[in-house]
Design an enzyme around this catalytic site. Structure first.
Site: not given
Ligand code: DGY
Length: 330
Positions: A157, A239, A268, A287
């Protein structure tokens, strides 16, 4: 006429709140920790709009508490915390922030890659602990060469592509696997499409850029870790649950792979007594992929504009369920 009301579940940039205050009464959650489901339900009982982050679980039970809700605006590209189908069934528009954060996130991805390869975190801890006793030793702190190595991108992506571009800047061979093959990107950037097994067994660095879905949960578990080279390094800034943490701990402690670098964990935040944190061959950040000042400001602005558009009954800049526009006369 009653003004529309919006609830913003976390403090965000003031200019984004200012924008929202032009279309609605704005209620901002004041605490550092997020509202729990009960508190969130109370806050959205009379809300027309809701600005969420990845820490707010938005499912049918919470939506039951919000009969007036017309629009949800997620301050993230990932939407695994939001039941978008359920929102669509209820005619609720869902906004999100794709694209904006791809470069900043890939910067952190590459920082993690370099850090794990060249043992930056581990050697820094050693210096601070007083371990640096002689200026230089030819055999100390040897790490993996990045230049010329093979980078395997899982999920091509926007963030995956930015990561690939950074790899090309380091003269890496870049291979990828993605749900859909992207011949135009292969041609433009010299990327090679490979099946997942080949990606895992050939890559010196495996970098994960897939969304969390029921199908991708534990995408990397024991069999996949066993397929990787003993010198390989795993990078996850997608994730946490995309990687099975128990299998990762075993793989790192038994040296099935060289190292891992994580910007996301499962759970998390990672508990301070998690065994992963005892490992020297793990680099970990909290994160922070999208956390540059300008990117986070822009994410807040886009999330605010998405929310404002939904409140005004207009199309959003980035909508995750545009298929419901016609039902809203848009
Ligand atoms: C997202 O945008 O999905 C990130 O994990 C948070 O910035």
């Amino acid at each position: 006429m009653i003004n529309p009301r919006v609830f913003v579940s976390r403090k965000i940039f003031p200019e984004a709140l200012e924008l929202l205050s032009q279309v609605a009464e704005v209620d901002v959650w004041p605490d550092e920790l997020p509202p729990n489901p009960q508190e969130l339900g109370n806050k959205i009982a009379n809300a027309d709009g809701l600005l969420t982050t990845i820490m707010d679980r938005i499912d049918a039970s919470i939506l039951d508490r919000a009969p007036r809700l017309k629009v949800i605006s997620q301050l993230a590209v990932g939407l695994d915390n939001v039941d978008v189908e359920e929102a669509s069934r209820r005619g609720i528009l869902v906004g999100f922030t794709p694209g904006i954060l791809s470069k900043a996130t890939a910067d952190v991805g590459f920082a993690l890659l370099l850090s794990a390869a060249r043992r930056i975190g581990e050697s820094e801890r050693w210096v601070r602990a007083g371990g640096w006793e002689m200026s230089f030793h030819p055999m100390y702190w040897l790490g993996a060469e990045v230049n010329g190595a093979t980078l395997g991108i899982v999920g091509l992506g926007q963030i995956g592509l930015e990561m690939a571009k950074r790899g090309l800047g380091f003269d890496m061979r870049v291979i990828y696997h993605s749900r859909t093959r992207k011949p135009e990107l292969e041609e433009k950037y010299g990327l090679e499409y490979v099946p997942p097994q080949e990606l895992l067994s050939e890559s010196d660095f495996v970098s994960l850029h897939i969304p969390l879905t029921p199908e991708t949960r534990h995408f990397i578990s024991e069999p996949e870790l066993r397929m990787m080279k003993p010198t390989a390094i795993l990078i996850n800034l997608a994730r946490g649950p995309v990687v099975d943490p128990k299998a990762l701990y075993t793989a790192l402690s038994e040296k099935w792979i060289q190292a891992a670098a994580l910007d996301v964990t499962d759970p998390e935040p990672i508990p301070p007594d998690d065994p992963l944190l005892t490992l020297d061959n793990l680099v970990i950040t909290p994160h922070i992929g999208s956390a540059s000042v300008s990117t986070r400001r822009e994410m807040c602005m886009v999330a605010a504009r998405n929310l404002a558009a939904g409140i005004r009954g207009e199309k959003m800049e980035h909508c995750a369920n545009p298929e419901i526009y016609p039902s809203k006369g848009l």
